[in-house]
Design a protein around this motif. Structure first.
Motif, PDB file in Angstrom:
ATOM      1  N   GLY A 275      42.300  38.034  54.913  1.00 32.74           N
ATOM      2  CA  GLY A 275      42.780  39.235  55.579  1.00 32.74           C
ATOM      3  C   GLY A 275      42.168  40.505  55.021  1.00 32.74           C
ATOM      4  O   GLY A 275      42.028  41.497  55.730  1.00 32.74           O
ATOM      5  N   TRP A 276      41.808  40.487  53.731  1.00 31.04           N
ATOM      6  CA  TRP A 276      41.148  41.633  53.109  1.00 31.04           C
ATOM      7  C   TRP A 276      40.366  41.136  51.899  1.00 31.04           C
ATOM      8  O   TRP A 276      40.495  39.968  51.491  1.00 31.04           O
ATOM      9  N   ALA A 277      39.546  42.000  51.357  1.00 29.00           N
ATOM     10  CA  ALA A 277      38.643  41.578  50.289  1.00 29.00           C
ATOM     11  C   ALA A 277      39.383  41.101  49.053  1.00 29.00           C
ATOM     12  O   ALA A 277      38.943  40.168  48.370  1.00 29.00           O
ATOM     13  N   GLY A 278      40.523  41.740  48.741  1.00 29.75           N
ATOM     14  CA  GLY A 278      41.299  41.321  47.582  1.00 29.75           C
ATOM     15  C   GLY A 278      41.811  39.898  47.715  1.00 29.75           C
ATOM     16  O   GLY A 278      41.870  39.146  46.729  1.00 29.75           O
ATOM     17  N   GLU A 279      42.173  39.516  48.925  1.00 25.74           N
ATOM     18  CA  GLU A 279      42.633  38.146  49.157  1.00 25.74           C
ATOM     19  C   GLU A 279      41.484  37.157  48.971  1.00 25.74           C
ATOM     20  O   GLU A 279      41.651  36.106  48.346  1.00 25.74           O
ATOM     21  N   ALA A 280      40.301  37.487  49.516  1.00 21.84           N
ATOM     22  CA  ALA A 280      39.142  36.613  49.354  1.00 21.84           C
ATOM     23  C   ALA A 280      38.808  36.435  47.875  1.00 21.84           C
ATOM     24  O   ALA A 280      38.494  35.323  47.423  1.00 21.84           O
ATOM     25  N   PHE A 281      38.886  37.518  47.126  1.00 20.71           N
ATOM     26  CA  PHE A 281      38.614  37.460  45.691  1.00 20.71           C
ATOM     27  C   PHE A 281      39.665  36.603  44.985  1.00 20.71           C
ATOM     28  O   PHE A 281      39.337  35.742  44.159  1.00 20.71           O
ATOM     29  N   GLY A 282      40.933  36.833  45.282  1.00 19.63           N
ATOM     30  CA  GLY A 282      41.999  36.085  44.631  1.00 19.63           C
ATOM     31  C   GLY A 282      41.949  34.603  44.936  1.00 19.63           C
ATOM     32  O   GLY A 282      42.291  33.767  44.082  1.00 19.63           O
ATOM     33  N   GLN A 283      41.480  34.251  46.133  1.00 18.38           N
ATOM     34  CA  GLN A 283      41.387  32.845  46.516  1.00 18.38           C
ATOM     35  C   GLN A 283      40.156  32.153  45.948  1.00 18.38           C
ATOM     36  O   GLN A 283      39.973  30.950  46.139  1.00 18.38           O
ATOM     37  N   GLY A 284      39.313  32.915  45.247  1.00 21.22           N
ATOM     38  CA  GLY A 284      38.109  32.333  44.680  1.00 21.22           C
ATOM     39  C   GLY A 284      36.966  32.213  45.666  1.00 21.22           C
ATOM     40  O   GLY A 284      35.943  31.579  45.365  1.00 21.22           O
ATOM     41  N   ARG A 285      37.093  32.849  46.828  1.00 22.31           N
ATOM     42  CA  ARG A 285      36.022  32.807  47.820  1.00 22.31           C
ATOM     43  C   ARG A 285      34.940  33.841  47.522  1.00 22.31           C
ATOM     44  O   ARG A 285      33.897  33.858  48.161  1.00 22.31           O
ATOM     45  N   ALA A 286      35.188  34.733  46.581  1.00 24.58           N
ATOM     46  CA  ALA A 286      34.213  35.741  46.172  1.00 24.58           C
ATOM     47  C   ALA A 286      34.354  35.962  44.671  1.00 24.58           C
ATOM     48  O   ALA A 286      35.463  35.963  44.136  1.00 24.58           O
ATOM     49  N   ALA A 287      33.216  36.176  44.008  1.00 22.93           N
ATOM     50  CA  ALA A 287      33.232  36.402  42.562  1.00 22.93           C
ATOM     51  C   ALA A 287      33.424  37.863  42.218  1.00 22.93           C
ATOM     52  O   ALA A 287      33.824  38.193  41.096  1.00 22.93           O
ATOM     53  N   MET A 288      33.138  38.756  43.177  1.00 25.25           N
ATOM     54  CA  MET A 288      33.269  40.197  42.966  1.00 25.25           C
ATOM     55  C   MET A 288      33.787  40.839  44.245  1.00 25.25           C
ATOM     56  O   MET A 288      33.601  40.305  45.337  1.00 25.25           O
ATOM     57  N   THR A 289      34.412  41.982  44.081  1.00 28.57           N
ATOM     58  CA  THR A 289      34.771  42.799  45.224  1.00 28.57           C
ATOM     59  C   THR A 289      34.831  44.249  44.787  1.00 28.57           C
ATOM     60  O   THR A 289      34.885  44.544  43.579  1.00 28.57           O
ATOM     61  N   ILE A 290      34.812  45.146  45.754  1.00 27.08           N
ATOM     62  CA  ILE A 290      34.900  46.580  45.477  1.00 27.08           C
ATOM     63  C   ILE A 290      36.182  47.090  46.111  1.00 27.08           C
ATOM     64  O   ILE A 290      36.307  47.125  47.338  1.00 27.08           O
ATOM     65  N   GLU A 291      37.146  47.439  45.276  1.00 23.90           N
ATOM     66  CA  GLU A 291      38.452  47.892  45.747  1.00 23.90           C
ATOM     67  C   GLU A 291      38.988  48.967  44.811  1.00 23.90           C
ATOM     68  O   GLU A 291      38.410  49.242  43.755  1.00 23.90           O
ATOM     69  N   GLY A 292      40.116  49.550  45.199  1.00 21.47           N
ATOM     70  CA  GLY A 292      40.771  50.572  44.402  1.00 21.47           C
ATOM     71  C   GLY A 292      41.930  50.010  43.604  1.00 21.47           C
ATOM     72  O   GLY A 292      42.175  48.797  43.588  1.00 21.47           O
ATOM     73  N   ASN A 293      42.667  50.897  42.966  1.00 16.91           N
ATOM     74  CA  ASN A 293      43.776  50.494  42.095  1.00 16.91           C
ATOM     75  C   ASN A 293      44.804  49.602  42.786  1.00 16.91           C
ATOM     76  O   ASN A 293      45.517  48.844  42.128  1.00 16.91           O
ATOM     77  N   TRP A 294      44.886  49.725  44.112  1.00 13.22           N
ATOM     78  CA  TRP A 294      45.890  48.961  44.842  1.00 13.22           C
ATOM     79  C   TRP A 294      45.706  47.451  44.698  1.00 13.22           C
ATOM     80  O   TRP A 294      46.625  46.683  44.962  1.00 13.22           O
ATOM     81  N   ILE A 295      44.518  47.010  44.272  1.00 11.52           N
ATOM     82  CA  ILE A 295      44.290  45.573  44.129  1.00 11.52           C
ATOM     83  C   ILE A 295      45.045  45.002  42.934  1.00 11.52           C
ATOM     84  O   ILE A 295      45.320  43.801  42.881  1.00 11.52           O
ATOM     85  N   VAL A 296      45.400  45.845  41.976  1.00 12.29           N
ATOM     86  CA  VAL A 296      46.015  45.369  40.736  1.00 12.29           C
ATOM     87  C   VAL A 296      47.322  44.641  41.011  1.00 12.29           C
ATOM     88  O   VAL A 296      47.532  43.503  40.570  1.00 12.29           O
ATOM     89  N   GLY A 297      48.220  45.281  41.734  1.00 11.77           N
ATOM     90  CA  GLY A 297      49.502  44.649  42.033  1.00 11.77           C
ATOM     91  C   GLY A 297      49.342  43.382  42.841  1.00 11.77           C
ATOM     92  O   GLY A 297      50.050  42.390  42.609  1.00 11.77           O
ATOM     93  N   ALA A 298      48.418  43.398  43.808  1.00 13.75           N
ATOM     94  CA  ALA A 298      48.207  42.222  44.647  1.00 13.75           C
ATOM     95  C   ALA A 298      47.722  41.033  43.832  1.00 13.75           C
ATOM     96  O   ALA A 298      48.189  39.902  44.022  1.00 13.75           O
TER      97      ALA A 298
END
Length: 438
Positions: A275-298
């Motif tokens: 659904g968003w880059a943070g989810e892809a990163f958290g699921q291990g589908r990406a090794a890096m992403t570019i996001e803001g502070n809001w990714i921390v809580g997620a």
């Protein structure tokens, strides 16, 4: 006080619809303050009445006058709501005013209705990108010295809420973009966090493996714009009076990103079934992403087992670059009690309140003097705060939203491989010139 212009206000508030923010209108009610003095003898009684009247006058002039106040905003989640309500509770304990936070859905739609109706809440959230529209509509009252230590706010944040040479409202907090990376994946590949474009491309290639891409990146101006800055480019000049999209620097940024997508080293969240880059990163589908502070809580809440870290965005040919995303606490021009409203705003951006809020919620305080305390509370997130030194606000001028839409459409086409860079630049340039009247 600035007077609203109803017809102009109604016309320009239409620009608020269709954005990502949300609100519902709400009113305010006000209580009269009673103050007086008393004593046993006439001399003491006269003195008491004089002191009481003076105190009442001081309270009224400071805005601490027993008013009931409403702060209307949007909610990013229960954690932020809880943190902000704790600050407001502290304000209520030390003030004769009583404030409450009203987080509402469909913020822009409701804000439009509240402002156009002439009975807005006492304090409202205003996104930096929407400030020019509201100022032109006559919808906001200027800060005009109402907030203490204005010079302590980061220059980029003061700039974000300054229009026509006037500072309109202080930042509630802010976030910047940074590179979030999977520590275990980097260790397995024998990589260090990238510091420039070449290292970013190398890492993205090395970390792309099967269903995993090196970099999850949304194709849109709020992400690609950082690379434009890093290359020495931008959509317009600093004053937003001339288009500068047609430049070799911007072409270089677009070509760098186009190649990452074309080679499969970068992918959109949709391509990664997320659904968003943070989810892809958290699921291990990406090794890096570019996001803001809001990714921390997620990440902490939804992917607690992921070993991640954050570093500054890799620098480009012209140096570092990132965006600052922020909203301010603003007082509507039609406020029935501006003194009390500004009293609340001044408290909300005080050192004590900002530290309390940002220690609980990983956004950053807008005051430079609090940088050390925030970093101490969030030692692993310092890269976000470092970006404040060179971050640029996400802001243009009234009537420019369509130009950004055109740019976003073009960026998506470049990433998908079905649009030519020169074609996109030409189209955005023509759209921008028309919007700026040139």
């Amino acid at each position: 006080m600035m007077r609203t212009r109803p017809r102009r206000l109604a016309q320009l508030l239409v620009l608020l619809t269709g954005t990502a923010l949300a609100v519902a209108a709400c009113g305010s009610d006000f209580a009269d303050s009673d103050s007086g003095g008393g004593a046993d003898d006439d001399d003491q009684n006269d003195a008491g009445q004089t002191d009481g009247a003076a105190q009442a006058e001081d309270d009224e002039s400071s805005g601490d006058d027993g008013s009931s106040l409403t702060l209307m905003g949007f909610s990013s989640g229960p954690a932020e709501d809880e943190a902000l309500n704790a600050i407001i509770d502290a304000y209520n304990e030390q003030s004769t005013n009583t404030a409450r936070f009203n987080p509402v859905p469909e913020y822009d739609t409701a804000l439009q209705a509240a402002l156009a109706g002439g009975s807005p809440p006492d304090v409202i959230y205003v996104d930096s990108n929407r400030l020019p529209d509201l100022v032109e509509a006559g919808a906001l009252a200027p800060a005009d010295g109402r907030v203490r230590n204005e010079d302590d706010f980061y220059p980029s944040l003061r700039e974000a809420f300054t229009y026509d040479g006037t500072f309109w409202c202080p930042p509630k907090d802010f976030s910047t973009l940074a590179l979030v990376y999977n520590v275990d994946m980097f260790d397995d590949a024998g990589l260090e966090p990238p510091t420039d474009w070449e290292e970013l491309a190398t890492a993205a290639e090395a970390l792309t493996d099967g269903d995993r891409t090196g970099l999850a990146l949304v194709p849109e101006y709020p992400r690609w714009g950082s690379f434009m800055f890093q290359a020495g480019g931008a959509v317009t000049d600093d004053e937003v009076t001339e288009m500068t999209i047609d430049s070799d620097a911007n072409r270089e940024a677009f070509e760098f990103l186009r190649d990452l997508y074309a080679q499969g080293y970068a992918a959109t969240p949709t391509e990664l079934d997320a659904g968003w880059a943070g989810e892809a990163f958290g699921q291990g589908r990406a090794a890096m992403t570019i996001e803001g502070n809001w990714i921390v809580g997620a990440l902490n809440n939804d992917f607690p087992d992921v070993n991640w870290a954050v570093t500054e965005l890799p620098a480009g040919p012209a140096g570092p670059g990132t965006f600052a995303f922020t909203v301010c606490y603003a007082v509507p021009a039609a406020s029935e009690n501006p003194d009390a409203a500004w009293n609340l705003v001044d408290y909300l951006v005080s050192d004590e309140a900002l530290l309390q809020f940002t220690e609980q919620f990983p956004v950053m305080p807008g005051r430079e003097s609090l940088a050390g305390a925030w970093t101490e509370a969030h030692p692993d997130l310092g890269a976000f705060l470092t970006g404040a030194e060179y971050a640029r606000p996400f802001q243009f001028v009234p009537g420019f939203a369509g130009v950004v839409d055109t740019l976003d459409d073009g960026i998506q086409g470049i990433a998908a491989g079905n649009r030519e860079i020169d074609e996109v630049i030409q189209q955005v340039d023509e759209s921008g010139r028309a919007a700026l009247g040139g």
